[in-house]
Design a protein around this motif. Structure first.
Motif, PDB file in Angstrom:
ATOM      1  N   GLN A 283     100.221  43.837 141.745  1.00 10.34           N
ATOM      2  CA  GLN A 283      98.957  44.328 142.287  1.00 10.34           C
ATOM      3  C   GLN A 283      99.172  45.312 143.426  1.00 10.34           C
ATOM      4  O   GLN A 283      98.334  46.169 143.685  1.00 10.34           O
ATOM      5  CB  GLN A 283      98.114  43.148 142.751  1.00 10.34           C
ATOM      6  N   GLY A 284     100.320  45.205 144.114  1.00 12.40           N
ATOM      7  CA  GLY A 284     100.640  46.136 145.190  1.00 12.40           C
ATOM      8  C   GLY A 284     101.183  47.464 144.706  1.00 12.40           C
ATOM      9  O   GLY A 284     101.468  48.340 145.532  1.00 12.40           O
ATOM     10  N   GLY A 285     101.361  47.643 143.392  1.00 12.09           N
ATOM     11  CA  GLY A 285     101.808  48.923 142.858  1.00 12.09           C
ATOM     12  C   GLY A 285     103.284  49.002 142.534  1.00 12.09           C
ATOM     13  O   GLY A 285     103.779  50.104 142.259  1.00 12.09           O
ATOM     14  N   ASP A 286     104.018  47.903 142.552  1.00 14.88           N
ATOM     15  CA  ASP A 286     105.440  47.939 142.230  1.00 14.88           C
ATOM     16  C   ASP A 286     105.585  48.136 140.723  1.00 14.88           C
ATOM     17  O   ASP A 286     105.153  47.284 139.938  1.00 14.88           O
ATOM     18  CB  ASP A 286     106.099  46.633 142.664  1.00 14.88           C
ATOM     19  N   PRO A 287     106.178  49.255 140.280  1.00 18.76           N
ATOM     20  CA  PRO A 287     106.280  49.485 138.819  1.00 18.76           C
ATOM     21  C   PRO A 287     107.171  48.463 138.121  1.00 18.76           C
ATOM     22  O   PRO A 287     106.896  48.067 136.994  1.00 18.76           O
ATOM     23  CB  PRO A 287     106.860  50.895 138.733  1.00 18.76           C
ATOM     24  N   LYS A 288     108.258  48.019 138.780  1.00 22.60           N
ATOM     25  CA  LYS A 288     109.129  47.017 138.155  1.00 22.60           C
ATOM     26  C   LYS A 288     108.377  45.697 137.935  1.00 22.60           C
ATOM     27  O   LYS A 288     108.508  45.061 136.887  1.00 22.60           O
ATOM     28  CB  LYS A 288     110.367  46.769 139.010  1.00 22.60           C
ATOM     29  N   ALA A 289     107.585  45.319 138.918  1.00 17.01           N
ATOM     30  CA  ALA A 289     106.811  44.088 138.775  1.00 17.01           C
ATOM     31  C   ALA A 289     105.779  44.230 137.669  1.00 17.01           C
ATOM     32  O   ALA A 289     105.536  43.294 136.898  1.00 17.01           O
ATOM     33  CB  ALA A 289     106.132  43.735 140.103  1.00 17.01           C
ATOM     34  N   THR A 290     105.154  45.426 137.578  1.00 14.68           N
ATOM     35  CA  THR A 290     104.177  45.649 136.510  1.00 14.68           C
ATOM     36  C   THR A 290     104.825  45.548 135.137  1.00 14.68           C
ATOM     37  O   THR A 290     104.274  44.941 134.207  1.00 14.68           O
ATOM     38  CB  THR A 290     103.517  47.020 136.686  1.00 14.68           C
ATOM     39  N   MET A 291     106.021  46.141 134.993  1.00 14.13           N
ATOM     40  CA  MET A 291     106.720  46.052 133.713  1.00 14.13           C
ATOM     41  C   MET A 291     107.090  44.600 133.384  1.00 14.13           C
ATOM     42  O   MET A 291     107.033  44.185 132.226  1.00 14.13           O
ATOM     43  CB  MET A 291     107.970  46.923 133.753  1.00 14.13           C
ATOM     44  N   ALA A 292     107.470  43.834 134.423  1.00 17.73           N
ATOM     45  CA  ALA A 292     107.811  42.435 134.183  1.00 17.73           C
ATOM     46  C   ALA A 292     106.589  41.643 133.722  1.00 17.73           C
ATOM     47  O   ALA A 292     106.678  40.790 132.823  1.00 17.73           O
ATOM     48  CB  ALA A 292     108.395  41.812 135.452  1.00 17.73           C
ATOM     49  N   VAL A 293     105.403  41.951 134.300  1.00 22.53           N
ATOM     50  CA  VAL A 293     104.179  41.276 133.880  1.00 22.53           C
ATOM     51  C   VAL A 293     103.838  41.641 132.439  1.00 22.53           C
ATOM     52  O   VAL A 293     103.416  40.791 131.638  1.00 22.53           O
ATOM     53  CB  VAL A 293     103.021  41.628 134.829  1.00 22.53           C
ATOM     54  N   VAL A 294     104.069  42.911 132.078  1.00 21.65           N
ATOM     55  CA  VAL A 294     103.815  43.346 130.709  1.00 21.65           C
ATOM     56  C   VAL A 294     104.741  42.597 129.733  1.00 21.65           C
ATOM     57  O   VAL A 294     104.323  42.147 128.657  1.00 21.65           O
ATOM     58  CB  VAL A 294     103.989  44.865 130.581  1.00 21.65           C
TER      59      VAL A 294
ATOM     60  N   ASN B 105     113.177  33.525 131.649  1.00 18.23           N
ATOM     61  CA  ASN B 105     114.257  34.512 131.628  1.00 18.23           C
ATOM     62  C   ASN B 105     113.825  35.821 132.283  1.00 18.23           C
ATOM     63  O   ASN B 105     114.608  36.474 132.991  1.00 18.23           O
ATOM     64  CB  ASN B 105     114.693  34.775 130.186  1.00 18.23           C
ATOM     65  N   ILE B 106     112.570  36.209 132.069  1.00 19.33           N
ATOM     66  CA  ILE B 106     112.082  37.448 132.691  1.00 19.33           C
ATOM     67  C   ILE B 106     112.031  37.299 134.207  1.00 19.33           C
ATOM     68  O   ILE B 106     112.414  38.217 134.959  1.00 19.33           O
ATOM     69  CB  ILE B 106     110.705  37.811 132.116  1.00 19.33           C
ATOM     70  N   LEU B 107     111.588  36.131 134.676  1.00 21.28           N
ATOM     71  CA  LEU B 107     111.567  35.903 136.128  1.00 21.28           C
ATOM     72  C   LEU B 107     112.976  35.888 136.698  1.00 21.28           C
ATOM     73  O   LEU B 107     113.223  36.407 137.800  1.00 21.28           O
ATOM     74  CB  LEU B 107     110.844  34.588 136.429  1.00 21.28           C
TER      75      LEU B 107
ATOM     76  N   PHE C  28     114.048  38.591 139.686  1.00 23.31           N
ATOM     77  CA  PHE C  28     114.349  38.128 141.037  1.00 23.31           C
ATOM     78  C   PHE C  28     115.840  37.946 141.297  1.00 23.31           C
ATOM     79  O   PHE C  28     116.221  37.414 142.335  1.00 23.31           O
ATOM     80  CB  PHE C  28     113.630  36.802 141.312  1.00 23.31           C
ATOM     81  N   THR C  29     116.709  38.366 140.369  1.00 17.20           N
ATOM     82  CA  THR C  29     118.150  38.309 140.593  1.00 17.20           C
ATOM     83  C   THR C  29     118.639  39.704 140.951  1.00 17.20           C
ATOM     84  O   THR C  29     118.363  40.678 140.237  1.00 17.20           O
ATOM     85  CB  THR C  29     118.877  37.806 139.341  1.00 17.20           C
ATOM     86  N   ALA C  30     119.371  39.829 142.072  1.00 18.76           N
ATOM     87  CA  ALA C  30     119.880  41.134 142.521  1.00 18.76           C
ATOM     88  C   ALA C  30     120.897  41.666 141.521  1.00 18.76           C
ATOM     89  O   ALA C  30     121.742  40.933 141.014  1.00 18.76           O
ATOM     90  CB  ALA C  30     120.511  41.016 143.905  1.00 18.76           C
ATOM     91  N   GLU C  31     120.817  42.997 141.241  1.00 19.24           N
ATOM     92  CA  GLU C  31     121.743  43.609 140.297  1.00 19.24           C
ATOM     93  C   GLU C  31     123.145  43.742 140.882  1.00 19.24           C
ATOM     94  O   GLU C  31     124.139  43.609 140.184  1.00 19.24           O
ATOM     95  CB  GLU C  31     121.226  44.981 139.885  1.00 19.24           C
ATOM     96  N   GLU C  32     123.278  44.063 142.170  1.00 21.70           N
ATOM     97  CA  GLU C  32     124.569  44.200 142.834  1.00 21.70           C
ATOM     98  C   GLU C  32     124.589  43.283 144.052  1.00 21.70           C
ATOM     99  O   GLU C  32     123.577  43.112 144.714  1.00 21.70           O
ATOM    100  CB  GLU C  32     124.815  45.645 143.264  1.00 21.70           C
ATOM    101  N   PRO C  33     125.734  42.709 144.329  1.00 22.87           N
ATOM    102  CA  PRO C  33     125.796  41.860 145.530  1.00 22.87           C
ATOM    103  C   PRO C  33     125.605  42.688 146.786  1.00 22.87           C
ATOM    104  O   PRO C  33     126.254  43.728 146.979  1.00 22.87           O
ATOM    105  CB  PRO C  33     127.202  41.246 145.449  1.00 22.87           C
ATOM    106  N   GLU C  34     124.686  42.281 147.603  1.00 21.97           N
ATOM    107  CA  GLU C  34     124.391  42.988 148.845  1.00 21.97           C
ATOM    108  C   GLU C  34     125.132  42.329 150.006  1.00 21.97           C
ATOM    109  O   GLU C  34     125.197  41.109 150.087  1.00 21.97           O
ATOM    110  CB  GLU C  34     122.887  42.985 149.114  1.00 21.97           C
ATOM    111  N   ILE C  35     125.687  43.156 150.900  1.00 23.83           N
ATOM    112  CA  ILE C  35     126.416  42.647 152.067  1.00 23.83           C
ATOM    113  C   ILE C  35     125.427  42.479 153.201  1.00 23.83           C
ATOM    114  O   ILE C  35     124.665  43.396 153.515  1.00 23.83           O
ATOM    115  CB  ILE C  35     127.539  43.614 152.474  1.00 23.83           C
ATOM    116  N   PRO C  36     125.372  41.335 153.837  1.00 19.40           N
ATOM    117  CA  PRO C  36     124.429  41.136 154.948  1.00 19.40           C
ATOM    118  C   PRO C  36     124.670  42.167 156.055  1.00 19.40           C
ATOM    119  O   PRO C  36     125.772  42.689 156.236  1.00 19.40           O
ATOM    120  CB  PRO C  36     124.721  39.707 155.415  1.00 19.40           C
TER     121      PRO C  36
END
Length: 577
Positions: free
Chosen positions: A511-522, A533-535, A539-547
């Motif tokens: 609802q906030g306009g995130d295209p990735k979230a919209t595609m996931a809802v579709v 599986n879609i969730l 919500f899983t990061a594609e690359e490990p992020e360093i704090p």
């Protein structure tokens, strides 16, 4: 103990139980119902009718069924840590003993014994377990508590602690079967010896009743065999030849190898329904009289005063008879059936009061307009009675646990044994040494907070206790029937809550306009079964992020160059600098 002393002791135990034994026979006949039940109520002069002709409701049997369904449950097992030593080792040891006892319960099928105890304990006034051993499929021996029919048991003096020190169990066994088990005494067993024993009433006595032990005495021609239990051990005694066939020493130091659960009474052994047999007899008589009165009222006689002019008197539909003028025809009326019905209602109320059998157990409202609070008040006395029965049964199961643990530790100490079972809604396999792992024989058996309630009462009362913070959710789940695997149930509940939170977050981002979230809802709309599986992918990061703190420590985010570790000279130089 020699044959003469053993014979005298068994005979004496039977004499001591004679006051209640005839009552036991009546209770058994009435509870089984049918013609024998009517004969037990109205006497032996009534004979020749079948089961379908019994003209009365068996309120004693119905009340016993409802009561047994409330009290015939296994109490929960609690193993406390001894001496308040709340350490990891002590807790593990207590849990191991809990798993051992649970396996004992599975081997002897205690879950099927308790409903039967729920019928025998109120009906006869007591129930009896005998401690023995049984082997599993691998041949490993385990102690079990074998439930025996109280009708054949003759306990000794109960005493202040409500536990007799000796007991005899008398039954009839076919001679052929007995000779196969004890071939050394075949000649004495097969010898025809006239049975001179004449003990007890002719109505019900194991010495004269061929029905006694019918499963073992199917042909009705068995010999009397007595099992006598005391602190020394168990004697198997052939009554006809006065021969001790076998003796099994008692390994228990805590007393004889049996446990008796006794109903509380005033000063003698009594069942719950001993006092209402006379009322049942009166109800049977009046029921028969009411049926006869109703038939007489339908086919009542006709009184004719006058002269018949049409020849023979005709009966049935469309029949017409002609009488001379002045003739009088009358049918005498009787109000007796209605009076009988009122008397039957009074007897039923007296039966329910004397047997503590409320009308609400039969789904009958005792008043024309009943509120929930009013029905709760009516069931208060029933709850107190169930609590008392639970006290007796939990104490008996605790004694059974203690004797089984002692038997295992003293008989098989030093041997490694394996067992398996189902505890806390999970399957387990355990290996133990009875001498090392069984350090205490003390257990606690506790009925749940809502034991004896029906399911609607459990749900309403449990939700109230949960909302008030008195119990937790798992305790409520344990008291509800049908929730077997609580671990998986709670895992599913947690998973559903997490999925709900993630889905709400995804919708908010869409609802906030995130295209990735919209595609996931579709994608979820197209494949609703694949929502988890879609969730996970969204919500899983594609690359490990360093704090961020680690990036600052590494100087902007780049990983330090990798190479061989520094030598000793470099380390000393760094320290000197």
């Amino acid at each position: 103990m020699n044959e003469s002393a053993l014979y005298d002791k068994i005979t004496q135990l039977h004499y001591d139980n004679q006051d209640g034994y005839a009552m036991r026979g009546r209770i058994r006949s009435i509870m089984n119902g049918g013609p024998n039940g009517i004969l037990a109520l109205l006497g032996d002069q009534l004979k020749g009718f079948e089961d379908w002709q019994v003209p009365m409701p068996n309120l004693m049997s119905s009340g016993l069924e409802h009561l047994a369904q409330k009290i015939g449950r296994i109490p929960n097992l609690k193993i406390d840590v001894p001496n308040n030593k709340d350490s990891e080792r002590a807790r593990n040891k207590a849990e191991k003993i809990g798993r051992i006892i649970t396996a004992y319960d599975d081997v002897q099928r205690l879950d099927l014994q308790m409903p039967q105890v729920g019928r025998w304990l109120p009906g006869y006034g007591y129930a009896v377990w005998v401690i023995k051993e049984k082997k599993d499929a691998n041949g490993t021996p385990y102690p079990v508590a074998e439930l025996r029919d109280p009708y054949n048991c003759f306990p000794g003096y109960f005493g202040a602690d409500q536990q007799p020190k000796d007991m005899s169990i008398v039954r009839r066994v076919p001679k052929d079967s007995l000779a196969r088990v004890y071939p050394a005494y075949k000649d004495k067993i097969m010898k025809d010896v006239p049975n001179q024993i004449n003990i007890g009433s002719a109505y019900a006595s194991p010495y004269t009743d061929s029905y006694n032990g019918s499963w073992a005495n199917s042909n009705g021609q068995g010999d009397l065999v007595a099992e006598y239990y005391n602190e020394e051990g168990t004697y198997v005694f052939h009554m006809s030849s006065s021969t001790v066939l076998d003796f099994i020493p008692n390994p228990l130091g805590s007393g004889p190898a049996f446990v008796v659960a006794k109903k509380f009474s005033f000063d003698q052994l009594q069942g719950q329904y001993d006092q209402i047999i006379g009322l049942m007899a009166s109800m049977a008589k009046i029921n028969v009289m009411s049926i006869i009165a109703m038939e007489d009222a339908v086919f009542t006689e006709t009184n004719i005063t006058g002269e018949l002019e049409s020849g023979q008197y005709k009966k049935g539909r469309f029949a017409v008879n002609y009488f001379s003028p002045g003739s009088q025809i009358s049918k005498p009326a009787s109000n007796m059936p209605y009076q009988l019905f009122q008397q039957i209602d009074r007897i039923e109320r007296q039966l329910r009061v004397g047997a503590s059998y409320p009308a609400t157990d039969d789904s009958q409202s005792p008043v024309s307009f009943a509120t929930g609070r009013g029905l709760e008040e009516l069931g208060a006395s029933m709850s107190l009675m169930i609590r008392e029965y639970h006290t007796v049964m939990s104490d008996a199961i605790e004694m059974i646990d203690s004797k089984r643990l002692e038997w295992d530790a003293k008989m098989y100490g030093g041997e490694s044994k394996s067992l398996s079972g189902y505890m806390d809604n999970t399957f387990y396999s355990e290996t133990y040494d009875p001498a090392k792992d069984i350090s205490s024989y003390k257990t606690r058996r506790v009925y749940g907070a809502m034991a004896g309630y029906d399911e609607p009462q459990k749900i309403v009362t449990g939700l109230q206790l949960l909302q008030a913070g008195i119990i937790d959710r798992q305790t409520l789940q344990e008291n509800l029937d049908g929730l077997d695997n609580l671990v998986r149930v709670n895992d599913r509940i947690t998973k559903e809550k997490a999925d709900s939170v993630l889905f709400d977050t995804l919708l908010a981002q869409a609802q906030g306009g995130d295209p990735k979230a919209t595609m996931a809802v579709v994608q979820i709309r197209k494949n609703p079964d694949d929502m988890q599986n879609i969730l996970d992918k969204f919500f899983t990061a594609e690359e490990p992020e360093i704090p961020q703190p680690e990036q600052e420590l590494l100087g902007g985010g780049a990983l330090p160059p990798q190479g061989p570790p520094p030598g000793i000279a470099q380390l000393l130089g760094g320290l000197g600098g």
